[in-house]
Design an enzyme around this catalytic site. Sequence first.
Site, mmCIF file in Angstrom:
data_model
loop_
_atom_site.group_PDB
_atom_site.id
_atom_site.type_symbol
_atom_site.label_atom_id
_atom_site.label_comp_id
_atom_site.label_asym_id
_atom_site.label_seq_id
_atom_site.Cartn_x
_atom_site.Cartn_y
_atom_site.Cartn_z
ATOM 1 N N ASP A 106 -7.805 1.745 -8.229
ATOM 2 C CA ASP A 106 -8.307 3.053 -8.667
ATOM 3 C C ASP A 106 -8.527 3.015 -10.188
ATOM 4 O OD1 ASP A 106 -8.072 4.089 -6.055
ATOM 5 O OD2 ASP A 106 -5.926 4.393 -6.356
ATOM 6 N N ASP A 128 -15.787 -3.121 -9.018
ATOM 7 C CA ASP A 128 -17.194 -2.824 -9.338
ATOM 8 C C ASP A 128 -17.247 -1.917 -10.567
ATOM 9 O OD1 ASP A 128 -16.069 -0.580 -7.985
ATOM 10 O OD2 ASP A 128 -18.099 0.213 -7.761
ATOM 11 N N THR A 183 -13.435 -7.452 0.345
ATOM 12 C CA THR A 183 -12.565 -6.338 0.679
ATOM 13 C C THR A 183 -13.448 -5.226 1.269
ATOM 14 O OG1 THR A 183 -12.712 -4.969 -1.308
ATOM 15 C CG2 THR A 183 -11.343 -6.938 -1.466
ATOM 16 N N GLU A 213 0.845 -1.195 0.000
ATOM 17 C CA GLU A 213 0.000 0.000 0.000
ATOM 18 C C GLU A 213 0.882 1.247 0.000
ATOM 19 O OE1 GLU A 213 -3.244 0.964 -0.267
ATOM 20 O OE2 GLU A 213 -2.445 2.960 0.052
ATOM 21 N N GLU A 236 -15.409 -3.730 -1.548
ATOM 22 C CA GLU A 236 -16.426 -4.682 -2.026
ATOM 23 C C GLU A 236 -17.661 -4.620 -1.133
ATOM 24 O OE1 GLU A 236 -14.736 -8.547 -2.453
ATOM 25 O OE2 GLU A 236 -16.586 -9.448 -3.193
#
Length: 212
Positions: A118, A154, A191, A69, A194
Amino acid sequence: MRLRNKPWAREKIAAHPQYVVPNPEEHKGRWDDVFGNHHPLYIEVGTGKGQFITEMAKAHPEINFIGIELYESVIVTALDRLIEADLPNLKLLNADAKNVADYFAKGDVDRVYLNFSDPWPKKRHEKRRLVHESFLKLYEAIMPEGGEIHFKTDNQGLFEYSLKSYSEYGLLLTYVSLDLHSSDFEGNIMTEYEEKFSAKGHRIYRSEAKFR
Ligand code: SAM
């Protein structure tokens, strides 16, 4: 991801080198020594607050995991989860995905997870998408032949772009779901994004692709 300024985050990360590995380039080609075993290594690029990678590590003690990250203010929450769970098979890297080939040698990583990356919808930001050809090249450089990318999102546009990018790169597509939560896929670990987006009624797309 909304970023809050957390000036204490850097100090907290530095205080836990057993969880957030400092100087990862020193372990290139030698991650087995860090984990103390020869288990396969799966990484998540853009791990966010770490829910997915922590739950995966709990569910699969026979696999080593690393969550990568970029932002200190975000990874510090993943660190809190890891301190709480104290899992021997999970490490975190506070690093930029564009440098993964500095941290891992060819064959170090067996699988890459990309979750709700992203979307960077503007054409001029295409190269920032984590499924852009330049990133596929990096993933290929750290995985063996047959190494896999598992992707969930998504975002329909990014999902379609990923399929095109994989196909142009010559990856073999082995699984595609256009509606994961209505599919018969078993063992899905959610996640943070999610949970948030599926609660709003968004469809979740998922794919698995293989380098050959
Ligand atoms: N995977 C998590 C999830 O599904 O809940 C977080 C998704 S969030 C939209 C994307 C995350 O990727 C952010 O935390 C962002 O900071 C991280 N990220 C984006 N580009 C990155 C890069 N080049 N290297 C490392 N992390 C990155």
